[in-house]
Scaffold this motif. Structure first.
Motif, PDB file in Angstrom:
ATOM      1  N   LEU A 152      23.971   1.007  51.854  1.00  0.00           N
ATOM      2  CA  LEU A 152      23.808   0.334  50.564  1.00  0.00           C
ATOM      3  C   LEU A 152      24.590  -0.974  50.530  1.00  0.00           C
ATOM      4  N   GLU A 153      25.779  -0.964  51.109  1.00  0.00           N
ATOM      5  CA  GLU A 153      26.591  -2.176  51.131  1.00  0.00           C
ATOM      6  C   GLU A 153      25.904  -3.267  51.957  1.00  0.00           C
ATOM      7  N   GLU A 154      25.295  -2.876  53.059  1.00  0.00           N
ATOM      8  CA  GLU A 154      24.566  -3.837  53.887  1.00  0.00           C
ATOM      9  C   GLU A 154      23.359  -4.385  53.131  1.00  0.00           C
ATOM     10  N   GLN A 155      22.645  -3.521  52.432  1.00  0.00           N
ATOM     11  CA  GLN A 155      21.506  -3.968  51.630  1.00  0.00           C
ATOM     12  C   GLN A 155      21.963  -4.909  50.523  1.00  0.00           C
ATOM     13  N   MET A 156      23.136  -4.604  49.932  1.00  0.00           N
ATOM     14  CA  MET A 156      23.673  -5.462  48.881  1.00  0.00           C
ATOM     15  C   MET A 156      23.976  -6.856  49.429  1.00  0.00           C
ATOM     16  N   ARG A 157      24.593  -6.914  50.611  1.00  0.00           N
ATOM     17  CA  ARG A 157      24.897  -8.214  51.221  1.00  0.00           C
ATOM     18  C   ARG A 157      23.611  -8.981  51.527  1.00  0.00           C
ATOM     19  N   ASP A 158      22.612  -8.269  52.053  1.00  0.00           N
ATOM     20  CA  ASP A 158      21.333  -8.920  52.344  1.00  0.00           C
ATOM     21  C   ASP A 158      20.680  -9.458  51.067  1.00  0.00           C
ATOM     22  N   ALA A 159      20.728  -8.659  50.002  1.00  0.00           N
ATOM     23  CA  ALA A 159      20.144  -9.087  48.729  1.00  0.00           C
ATOM     24  C   ALA A 159      20.897 -10.293  48.175  1.00  0.00           C
ATOM     25  N   ARG A 160      22.206 -10.272  48.271  1.00  0.00           N
ATOM     26  CA  ARG A 160      23.009 -11.398  47.784  1.00  0.00           C
ATOM     27  C   ARG A 160      22.693 -12.657  48.591  1.00  0.00           C
ATOM     28  N   SER A 161      22.549 -12.497  49.893  1.00  0.00           N
ATOM     29  CA  SER A 161      22.205 -13.628  50.750  1.00  0.00           C
ATOM     30  C   SER A 161      20.833 -14.182  50.379  1.00  0.00           C
ATOM     31  N   ALA A 162      19.874 -13.297  50.154  1.00  0.00           N
ATOM     32  CA  ALA A 162      18.532 -13.732  49.760  1.00  0.00           C
ATOM     33  C   ALA A 162      18.569 -14.439  48.408  1.00  0.00           C
ATOM     34  N   GLU A 163      19.361 -13.929  47.479  1.00  0.00           N
ATOM     35  CA  GLU A 163      19.492 -14.574  46.170  1.00  0.00           C
ATOM     36  C   GLU A 163      20.136 -15.948  46.298  1.00  0.00           C
ATOM     37  N   ASP A 164      21.125 -16.068  47.147  1.00  0.00           N
ATOM     38  CA  ASP A 164      21.769 -17.367  47.365  1.00  0.00           C
ATOM     39  C   ASP A 164      20.782 -18.362  47.980  1.00  0.00           C
ATOM     40  N   ARG A 165      19.991 -17.886  48.962  1.00  0.00           N
ATOM     41  CA  ARG A 165      18.979 -18.764  49.576  1.00  0.00           C
ATOM     42  C   ARG A 165      17.943 -19.192  48.547  1.00  0.00           C
ATOM     43  N   GLU A 166      17.525 -18.255  47.707  1.00  0.00           N
ATOM     44  CA  GLU A 166      16.538 -18.581  46.684  1.00  0.00           C
ATOM     45  C   GLU A 166      17.096 -19.597  45.699  1.00  0.00           C
ATOM     46  N   ALA A 167      18.354 -19.424  45.317  1.00  0.00           N
ATOM     47  CA  ALA A 167      18.982 -20.374  44.392  1.00  0.00           C
ATOM     48  C   ALA A 167      19.078 -21.760  45.036  1.00  0.00           C
ATOM     49  N   ALA A 168      19.421 -21.813  46.309  1.00  0.00           N
ATOM     50  CA  ALA A 168      19.499 -23.095  47.008  1.00  0.00           C
ATOM     51  C   ALA A 168      18.119 -23.737  47.113  1.00  0.00           C
ATOM     52  N   ASP A 169      17.110 -22.935  47.432  1.00  0.00           N
ATOM     53  CA  ASP A 169      15.745 -23.451  47.511  1.00  0.00           C
ATOM     54  C   ASP A 169      15.288 -23.986  46.155  1.00  0.00           C
ATOM     55  N   ASN A 170      15.578 -23.260  45.099  1.00  0.00           N
ATOM     56  CA  ASN A 170      15.202 -23.698  43.753  1.00  0.00           C
ATOM     57  C   ASN A 170      15.900 -24.999  43.385  1.00  0.00           C
ATOM     58  N   ALA A 171      17.159 -25.135  43.794  1.00  0.00           N
ATOM     59  CA  ALA A 171      17.887 -26.374  43.512  1.00  0.00           C
ATOM     60  C   ALA A 171      17.223 -27.544  44.236  1.00  0.00           C
ATOM     61  N   VAL A 172      16.797 -27.347  45.460  1.00  0.00           N
ATOM     62  CA  VAL A 172      16.108 -28.406  46.216  1.00  0.00           C
ATOM     63  C   VAL A 172      14.779 -28.734  45.544  1.00  0.00           C
ATOM     64  N   TYR A 173      14.039 -27.707  45.132  1.00  0.00           N
ATOM     65  CA  TYR A 173      12.759 -27.936  44.465  1.00  0.00           C
ATOM     66  C   TYR A 173      12.963 -28.695  43.150  1.00  0.00           C
ATOM     67  N   ASP A 174      14.015 -28.360  42.415  1.00  0.00           N
ATOM     68  CA  ASP A 174      14.315 -29.079  41.169  1.00  0.00           C
ATOM     69  C   ASP A 174      14.608 -30.548  41.453  1.00  0.00           C
ATOM     70  N   LEU A 175      15.361 -30.819  42.500  1.00  0.00           N
ATOM     71  CA  LEU A 175      15.657 -32.208  42.858  1.00  0.00           C
ATOM     72  C   LEU A 175      14.379 -32.962  43.224  1.00  0.00           C
ATOM     73  N   ILE A 176      13.510 -32.304  43.976  1.00  0.00           N
ATOM     74  CA  ILE A 176      12.242 -32.930  44.357  1.00  0.00           C
ATOM     75  C   ILE A 176      11.402 -33.187  43.113  1.00  0.00           C
ATOM     76  N   ASP A 177      11.331 -32.200  42.207  1.00  0.00           N
ATOM     77  CA  ASP A 177      10.573 -32.378  40.964  1.00  0.00           C
ATOM     78  C   ASP A 177      11.129 -33.516  40.132  1.00  0.00           C
TER      79      ASP A 177
END
Length: 132
Positions: A96-121
């Motif tokens: 579960l702890e490993e899944q939590m880290r993976d989920a947190r990493s995916a959320e961080d990547r998604e937030a970074a991607d969204n920030a880039v998309y916002d800048l492009i927009d």
């Protein structure tokens, strides 16, 4: 909106609590086995004693030793069960702890991607492109 990593973090916390409970059960069983061992030693000492009072009760002592051995075998099985339970709970918690880290990493990547998309927009919306 609760993030998946937050939900998994709560599950990890619950799982670690279950692991601690299993460890406490193991500690209690180990304590009981220690008490049984001490009692067996005391009874064995009474059987081999030269005191005439103990000689009269040797049959009772022998029966008591048999019961204590049986109880020790039973507690050894319970102890082994608790050890396996601890390992199972620890493994679940680690997963579960490993899944939590993976989920947190995916959320961080998604937030970074969204920030880039916002800048492009924003860049496109203001018309500050190189062709203008």
């Amino acid at each position: 909106m609760t993030k998946r990593s937050d939900k998994l973090k709560r599950l990890v916390s619950v799982q670690r609590h279950l692991e601690q409970m299993a460890e406490m059960d193991l500690a209690a069983t180990t304590q009981q086995r220690q008490e049984v061992t001490e009692t067996m030693d005391a009874v064995a000492g009474a059987i081999s004693s030269l005191n005439p009072v103990h000689r009269n009760f040797s049959g009772i002592y022998a029966a008591q030793i048999g019961k204590l051995r049986h109880k020790d075998v039973m507690l050894a099985g319970v102890q082994q069960m608790h050890e396996m339970r601890i390992m199972r709970e620890r493994t679940k918690g680690d997963r579960l702890e490993e899944q939590m880290r993976d989920a947190r990493s995916a959320e961080d990547r998604e937030a970074a991607d969204n920030a880039v998309y916002d800048l492009i927009d924003q860049f496109i919306a203001h018309g500050d492109g190189p062709d203008r």
